[in-house]
Design a protein around this motif. Structure first.
Motif, PDB file in Angstrom:
ATOM      1  N   GLY A 156       0.809  -1.216   0.000  1.00 22.25           N
ATOM      2  CA  GLY A 156       0.000   0.000   0.000  1.00 22.25           C
ATOM      3  C   GLY A 156       0.841   1.263   0.000  1.00 22.25           C
ATOM      4  N   ILE A 157       1.840   1.317   0.874  1.00 22.93           N
ATOM      5  CA  ILE A 157       2.693   2.507   0.959  1.00 22.93           C
ATOM      6  C   ILE A 157       3.537   2.669  -0.303  1.00 22.93           C
ATOM      7  CG2 ILE A 157       4.635   3.549   2.199  1.00 22.93           C
ATOM      8  CD1 ILE A 157       3.521   2.304   4.765  1.00 22.93           C
ATOM      9  N   LEU A 158       4.144   1.584  -0.775  1.00 19.28           N
ATOM     10  CA  LEU A 158       5.014   1.651  -1.955  1.00 19.28           C
ATOM     11  C   LEU A 158       4.258   2.131  -3.183  1.00 19.28           C
ATOM     12  CD1 LEU A 158       7.684   1.045  -3.460  1.00 19.28           C
ATOM     13  CD2 LEU A 158       6.891  -1.321  -3.708  1.00 19.28           C
ATOM     14  N   GLN A 159       3.137   1.519  -3.466  1.00 18.42           N
ATOM     15  CA  GLN A 159       2.368   1.880  -4.652  1.00 18.42           C
ATOM     16  C   GLN A 159       1.800   3.292  -4.558  1.00 18.42           C
ATOM     17  OE1 GLN A 159       2.691   0.448  -7.382  1.00 18.42           O
ATOM     18  NE2 GLN A 159       1.373  -1.316  -7.650  1.00 18.42           N
ATOM     19  N   THR A 160       1.342   3.675  -3.384  1.00 16.61           N
ATOM     20  CA  THR A 160       0.770   5.022  -3.211  1.00 16.61           C
ATOM     21  C   THR A 160       1.830   6.092  -3.417  1.00 16.61           C
ATOM     22  OG1 THR A 160      -0.870   4.154  -1.647  1.00 16.61           O
ATOM     23  CG2 THR A 160      -0.511   6.530  -1.662  1.00 16.61           C
ATOM     24  N   ILE A 181      -5.160   2.547  -8.992  1.00 14.12           N
ATOM     25  CA  ILE A 181      -3.925   2.789  -9.742  1.00 14.12           C
ATOM     26  C   ILE A 181      -4.150   3.061 -11.229  1.00 14.12           C
ATOM     27  CG2 ILE A 181      -1.702   1.807 -10.426  1.00 14.12           C
ATOM     28  CD1 ILE A 181      -1.682   0.269  -7.809  1.00 14.12           C
ATOM     29  N   PRO A 182      -4.834   2.175 -11.978  1.00 16.14           N
ATOM     30  CA  PRO A 182      -4.949   2.393 -13.433  1.00 16.14           C
ATOM     31  C   PRO A 182      -5.547   3.736 -13.839  1.00 16.14           C
ATOM     32  CG  PRO A 182      -5.541   0.145 -12.885  1.00 16.14           C
ATOM     33  CD  PRO A 182      -5.398   0.866 -11.584  1.00 16.14           C
ATOM     34  N   PRO A 183      -6.719   4.149 -13.294  1.00 18.44           N
ATOM     35  CA  PRO A 183      -7.274   5.442 -13.720  1.00 18.44           C
ATOM     36  C   PRO A 183      -6.413   6.634 -13.329  1.00 18.44           C
ATOM     37  CG  PRO A 183      -8.562   4.522 -11.921  1.00 18.44           C
ATOM     38  CD  PRO A 183      -7.633   3.461 -12.361  1.00 18.44           C
ATOM     39  N   LEU A 184      -5.741   6.560 -12.183  1.00 18.47           N
ATOM     40  CA  LEU A 184      -4.860   7.657 -11.777  1.00 18.47           C
ATOM     41  C   LEU A 184      -3.618   7.713 -12.653  1.00 18.47           C
ATOM     42  CD1 LEU A 184      -5.108   7.657  -7.897  1.00 18.47           C
ATOM     43  CD2 LEU A 184      -5.275   9.663  -9.356  1.00 18.47           C
ATOM     44  N   MET A 185      -3.096   6.552 -13.031  1.00 19.41           N
ATOM     45  CA  MET A 185      -1.922   6.513 -13.875  1.00 19.41           C
ATOM     46  C   MET A 185      -2.201   7.121 -15.250  1.00 19.41           C
ATOM     47  SD  MET A 185       0.541   3.222 -14.628  1.00 19.41           S
ATOM     48  CE  MET A 185       0.278   2.557 -12.992  1.00 19.41           C
ATOM     49  N   SER A 186      -3.452   6.974 -15.700  1.00 19.81           N
ATOM     50  CA  SER A 186      -3.809   7.531 -16.998  1.00 19.81           C
ATOM     51  C   SER A 186      -3.863   9.050 -16.991  1.00 19.81           C
ATOM     52  CB  SER A 186      -5.169   6.966 -17.447  1.00 19.81           C
ATOM     53  OG  SER A 186      -6.204   7.428 -16.611  1.00 19.81           O
ATOM     54  N   MET A 258      -7.928  -6.286 -13.964  1.00 16.54           N
ATOM     55  CA  MET A 258      -7.766  -4.846 -13.736  1.00 16.54           C
ATOM     56  C   MET A 258      -6.314  -4.409 -13.838  1.00 16.54           C
ATOM     57  SD  MET A 258     -10.268  -2.678 -12.983  1.00 16.54           S
ATOM     58  CE  MET A 258      -9.525  -1.555 -11.803  1.00 16.54           C
ATOM     59  N   TYR A 259      -5.414  -5.184 -13.229  1.00 21.21           N
ATOM     60  CA  TYR A 259      -4.034  -4.723 -13.080  1.00 21.21           C
ATOM     61  C   TYR A 259      -3.060  -5.312 -14.089  1.00 21.21           C
ATOM     62  CZ  TYR A 259      -5.824  -2.873  -8.730  1.00 21.21           C
ATOM     63  OH  TYR A 259      -6.567  -2.183  -7.804  1.00 21.21           O
ATOM     64  N   LEU A 260      -3.499  -6.283 -14.882  1.00 20.58           N
ATOM     65  CA  LEU A 260      -2.589  -6.900 -15.857  1.00 20.58           C
ATOM     66  C   LEU A 260      -2.856  -6.459 -17.290  1.00 20.58           C
ATOM     67  CD1 LEU A 260      -2.330 -10.576 -14.518  1.00 20.58           C
ATOM     68  CD2 LEU A 260      -0.599  -8.775 -14.396  1.00 20.58           C
ATOM     69  N   ARG A 261      -3.963  -5.779 -17.533  1.00 23.76           N
ATOM     70  CA  ARG A 261      -4.246  -5.390 -18.910  1.00 23.76           C
ATOM     71  C   ARG A 261      -3.439  -4.139 -19.291  1.00 23.76           C
ATOM     72  NH1 ARG A 261     -10.401  -2.997 -18.931  1.00 23.76           N
ATOM     73  NH2 ARG A 261     -10.215  -1.600 -17.156  1.00 23.76           N
ATOM     74  N   PRO A 262      -3.242  -3.928 -20.590  1.00 22.13           N
ATOM     75  CA  PRO A 262      -2.427  -2.791 -21.056  1.00 22.13           C
ATOM     76  C   PRO A 262      -3.020  -1.454 -20.662  1.00 22.13           C
ATOM     77  CG  PRO A 262      -2.784  -4.379 -22.824  1.00 22.13           C
ATOM     78  CD  PRO A 262      -3.694  -4.777 -21.705  1.00 22.13           C
TER      79      PRO A 262
END
Length: 311
Positions: A156-160, A181-186, A258-262
């Motif tokens: 949780g801490i690392l990814q955030t 993660i995915p929507p924020l990364m976009s 959710m987390y493995l797709r491109p």
């Protein structure tokens, strides 16, 4: 190429289900009822474990801790989603979003390892019954629970930190009902290849690793039952294992997609419905499958009822 128009983001808009305005009241009612049923079911399991000495075994120790994780998990996401369903301003502060993501990742990761620990417990109980008490000692069970929480905390801490260290563009619309993660990364204004690699590594370790251990454990359980148990026991065991594997597959399957797709597929509406599976639906059915349909639990309830009547 890197995107420009850098700007300081102070809050995010959680788009959620704003594209279905005509049924938001219905969604609020459904999710509100689901949340309360789930919370009551999980609290019931914890209280039953606490006040029933006959349930003080490794299996129910893990179940009680699993229910605690589920309660925290639901409380991290669903209340904010319900508020936004009734509000015209569906916002969350920058730091509020970071806290929500950290808690969600922490609890989700801890849940993955708790599911694996529960499967490992059942594997030893059925495949190594004579050694079970030596293998699943109290200190081992406590270490497995602590290990699940520590793993979740690190993830949780690392990814955030990695996600919220990225610069964001002028768009602050998160196409989901919580901070993930995915929507924020976009929304990032820079290349996120490093973040994607870290996310894939963590996904394999946190999701696929425990899932593989869980499937192997249940596979060995089923094989042992086929070889050494009667037809009646086989039917009961297959029913239990199948139910458990369905819930495990729903949770791991939806989160893996959710987390493995491109990254090119991020932001699609399917993402919201995949998220609903492991944030709302799975926590609702888990207590009924893992505990409330169990004969030991039913007997414990009867004993408590008799005990309170006597008092």
């Amino acid at each position: 190429m890197e995107r420009r128009n850098f700007t300081k983001i102070y809050e995010f808009i959680l788009v959620g289900f704003s594209d279905v305005l005509q049924v938001q009241d219905v969604l609020f009612t459904v999710f509100f009822c689901t949340l309360n049923i789930s919370l009551l079911a999980h609290m019931f399991i914890i209280l039953l474990y606490t006040f029933s000495p006959n349930l003080h075994t490794p299996m129910y120790f893990f179940l009680a801790n699993f229910s605690l994780i589920e309660i925290c998990y639901l409380s991290t996401i669903v209340p904010k989603m319900l508020i936004n369903l009734l509000s015209q301003h569906k916002t969350i502060t920058f730091y509020g979003c970071a806290i929500q993501m950290c808690c969600f990742l922490l609890l989700g990761s801890a849940e993955c390892y708790m599911l694996a620990a529960m499967a490992y417990d059942r594997y030893n109980a059925i495949c190594h019954p004579l050694l079970y008490n030596n293998i699943m000692k109290r200190v081992i069970c406590i270490m497995l629970v602590i290990g699940s929480w520590l793993t979740g905390t690190i993830v949780g801490i690392l990814q955030t930190v990695l996600i919220f260290s990225l610069p964001f563009c002028d768009s602050n619309r998160i196409n989901n009902f919580y901070c993930d993660i995915p929507p924020l990364m976009s929304l990032a204004c820079t290349e996120t290849q490093f973040n994607q690699i870290v996310m894939l590594i963590i996904t394999f370790v946190i999701i696929l690793g425990p899932f593989t251990l869980t499937v192997i454990s249940y596979g060995n359980i089923i094989w042992t039952i086929i070889k050494h148990h009667s037809a009646g026991m086989r039917k009961k065991a297959f029913s239990t294992c199948t139910s458990h594997l369905i819930v495990v597959s729903l949770f791991y399957g939806s989160s893996s997609i959710m987390y493995l797709r491109p990254r090119s597929n991020y932001g699609k509406n399917e993402e919201k419905f995949l998220s609903l599976i492991y944030t709302i639906f799975a926590p609702l059915v888990n207590p009924f499958i893992y505990s409330l349909r169990n004969n030991d639990v039913k007997n414990a309830v009867k004993m408590l009822v008799v005990k309170f009547k006597i008092q």
